[in-house]
Design a protein around this motif. Structure first.
Motif, short mmCIF file in Angstrom:
data_model
loop_
_atom_site.label_atom_id
_atom_site.label_comp_id
_atom_site.label_asym_id
_atom_site.label_seq_id
_atom_site.Cartn_x
_atom_site.Cartn_y
_atom_site.Cartn_z
N LYS A 1 -1.52 6.03 1.08
CA LYS A 1 -1.50 4.56 1.18
C LYS A 1 -0.09 4.03 1.41
CE LYS A 1 -4.26 3.33 -2.47
NZ LYS A 1 -5.18 2.53 -3.26
N THR A 2 0.90 4.75 0.89
CA THR A 2 2.30 4.30 0.99
C THR A 2 2.82 4.49 2.42
OG1 THR A 2 2.48 5.12 -1.26
CG2 THR A 2 4.55 4.57 -0.16
N ARG B 1 -5.01 9.93 3.87
CA ARG B 1 -5.29 9.47 2.50
C ARG B 1 -4.06 8.84 1.84
NH1 ARG B 1 -7.54 13.84 -1.10
NH2 ARG B 1 -8.19 11.99 -2.25
N GLU C 1 7.13 4.81 -5.66
CA GLU C 1 5.78 5.13 -6.11
C GLU C 1 5.00 5.57 -4.87
OE1 GLU C 1 3.02 5.19 -9.13
OE2 GLU C 1 5.00 4.25 -9.43
N ILE C 2 4.37 6.72 -4.93
CA ILE C 2 3.57 7.16 -3.77
C ILE C 2 2.09 7.07 -4.15
CG2 ILE C 2 3.07 9.06 -2.19
CD1 ILE C 2 5.94 9.98 -2.52
N GLU C 3 1.35 6.31 -3.36
CA GLU C 3 -0.06 6.08 -3.70
C GLU C 3 -1.01 6.78 -2.73
OE1 GLU C 3 -1.32 2.16 -5.57
OE2 GLU C 3 0.27 1.62 -4.13
N TRP C 4 -2.09 7.32 -3.29
CA TRP C 4 -3.11 8.02 -2.50
C TRP C 4 -4.45 7.35 -2.69
CZ3 TRP C 4 -1.25 11.62 0.71
CH2 TRP C 4 0.04 12.10 0.44
N ALA C 5 -5.26 7.37 -1.65
CA ALA C 5 -6.61 6.81 -1.77
C ALA C 5 -7.50 7.79 -2.52
CB ALA C 5 -7.18 6.54 -0.38
N ASP C 6 -8.41 7.25 -3.30
CA ASP C 6 -9.34 8.08 -4.07
C ASP C 6 -10.56 8.37 -3.19
OD1 ASP C 6 -10.70 9.39 -6.02
OD2 ASP C 6 -11.29 7.58 -7.12
N LYS D 1 7.41 15.38 -5.39
CA LYS D 1 6.18 14.60 -5.52
C LYS D 1 5.09 15.25 -4.66
CE LYS D 1 8.11 10.47 -7.31
NZ LYS D 1 8.13 9.02 -7.39
#
Ligand code: AMP
Ligand code: GLY
Length: 421
Positions: A301-302, A299, A320-325, A205
């Motif tokens: 979020k996770t 950046r 699920e790995i989340e990133w800030a936009d 990922k």
């Protein structure tokens, strides 16, 4: 949970800062840490290469997870040593860390599995290396095989420079054992992008992209350094490039390591060059980059601890790995004279003022508290990081932070994040 982070730089401060946000964590230790890290973690004075003491500390303190950040202890088997005692550790074992520790290994891996990289030859005999260079074109790229603190790469502009580099490495022992074998490779041109990726050996990922500024001075002048600043995302790395890299580079590398019986678990850093002929691998690192981490983790979020546990348990596909936009910029503030020689021990002012700004974080790389005051204790001293909705705003905010901090002979680049290539 109790977590031990191994390392002491700006990268480790960022990792500790991110881990400290996890609701799962009760206590963080860092060995050996630095003055900034000490505000978030208990620093313990154990050398990063001292496996025996590190394992003993982890056992005595019932550490639940050890995060090994730098390349040297990874290559020397710090994770293997922890695992042998039943301690959960994040990072590749020595047999996978070799992907960074031996350039000859990584080049042969790429050739065998058709992963795009510069054409190359490997030599252990200087006469043979020179006769090969005599037939080639310039510039030529000459690399010491082993770890050389980022200094083992020479771009030779002509045969004389190339001969000198080969003699220094093979006959002169310039990089010790690291240089007794050299890789000579084709010179490639194009912008460089760093993509760090989490991998559990099966699933990969990628994190958000970043770009580093390696030269000491503005406009890429001066000597190469460990990195004078970074920004994320890269303006060049779009969804199409990510797809190309996933297909030609990321997945094939993970599969290759698995096929070689060296599954890579941890963070794999892809140093990529965007050439006219497609994206090629310039280097692999077996760890988070420094100072790329300073712009990538802010950046994320996770929960980083959740990701590290999923990597260790080989269930990265389940999360699920989340990133800030948004965007992040890190400006490194260094001691005057770095990367050659510099004075230490000057009092630093203004760190609290910069930290008080919204969305600005001052990560410490080389600082020491003396009589309750921060002093510079290394070449790269601070990484002033700002997060904002886009790169232009993040650049402006990071430099506002920088303007609040000073010490005698401090210097930094004024163009971090500005390069459009
Ligand atoms: P490395 O330690 O392999 O990342 O190399 C350090 C730096 O040298 C890279 O970031 C590039 O800027 C440069 N470099 C390495 N290999 C090549 C190459 N084949 N062609 C052009 N530049 C290179
Ligand atoms: N920023 C380059 C590295 O971490 O190796």
């Amino acid at each position: 949970m109790k977590i031990l982070v191994v390392g002491s730089g700006g990268r480790e401060h960022t990792i500790v800062w991110k881990i400290a946000q996890s609701p799962k964590v009760d206590k963080i230790y860092c060995a050996p840490g630095n003055a900034g890290i000490a505000e978030l973690a208990e620093c313990v004075s154990i050398d990063v290469m001292d496996k025996e003491s590190m394992v003993k500390f982890a056992k005595d303190n019932a550490i639940d997870l050890v995060m090994v950040a730098p390349d040297d202890p990874l290559a020397a088997g710090m994770v293997d040593a922890m695992e042998a005692e039943g301690i959960r550790a994040f990072g590749p074992r020595a047999n996978a860390a070799i992907i960074e520790a031996s350039k000859a290994f990584s080049k042969e891996l790429m050739k065998k599995y058709n992963i795009p990289t510069a054409a190359y030859e490997i030599f252990t005999d200087s006469a043979e290396a020179i006769s090969y260079l005599e037939k080639g074109t310039f510039p030529a790229v000459i690399k010491a095989d082993g770890l050389a603190l980022g200094k083992g790469v020479i771009i030779a502009q002509n045969l004389d420079e190339a001969k000198a580099a080969v003699h220094d490495m093979i006959d002169g022992g310039k990089f010790g054992k690291s240089g007794s074998r050299v890789v000579i490779e084709q010179f490639l041109t194009g912008p460089e992008v760093s993509v760090l990726a989490f991998t559990d050996g099966k699933t990969v990922k990628p994190m958000v992209s970043a770009q580093d500024h390696k030269r000491a001075y503005d406009n890429d002048e001066g000597l190469n350094t460990g990195g004078m600043g970074t920004f994320s995302p890269s303006r060049l790395y779009d969804a199409a490039k990510e797809e190309e890299c996933m297909k030609n580079i990321f997945l094939p590398t993970i599969k290759a390591m698995q096929a070689e019986g060296r599954p890579f678990k941890g963070v794999l850093y892809f140093g990529l060059m965007m050439t006219a002929d497609g994206v090629k691998v310039i280097e692999y690192n077996c760890r988070f980059g420094d100072p790329e981490t300073q712009v990538v983790l802010p950046r994320l979020k996770t929960d980083l601890v959740e990701i590290m546990e999923a990597v260790i348990d080989e269930r990265l596909d389940e999360i699920e790995i989340e990133w800030a936009d948004n965007a992040a910029v890190c400006v490194v503030m260094a001691s005057g004279g770095y990367p050659v020689s510099y004075e230490k021990g000057y009092e630093i002012s203004g760190i609290e003022d910069a930290n008080a700004m919204d969305n600005v974080i001052v990560f410490h790389a080389g600082t020491k508290l003396v009589d309750g005051k921060y002093t510079n204790a290394g070449g790269r001293v601070l990484g002033v990081t700002a997060v904002d909705e886009n790169l232009d705003k993040a650049i402006k905010r990071a430099y506002e932070g920088v303007s609040k901090i000073s010490w005698k002979d401090e210097f930094h680049r004024n163009d971090i994040g500005i390069k459009k290539y």
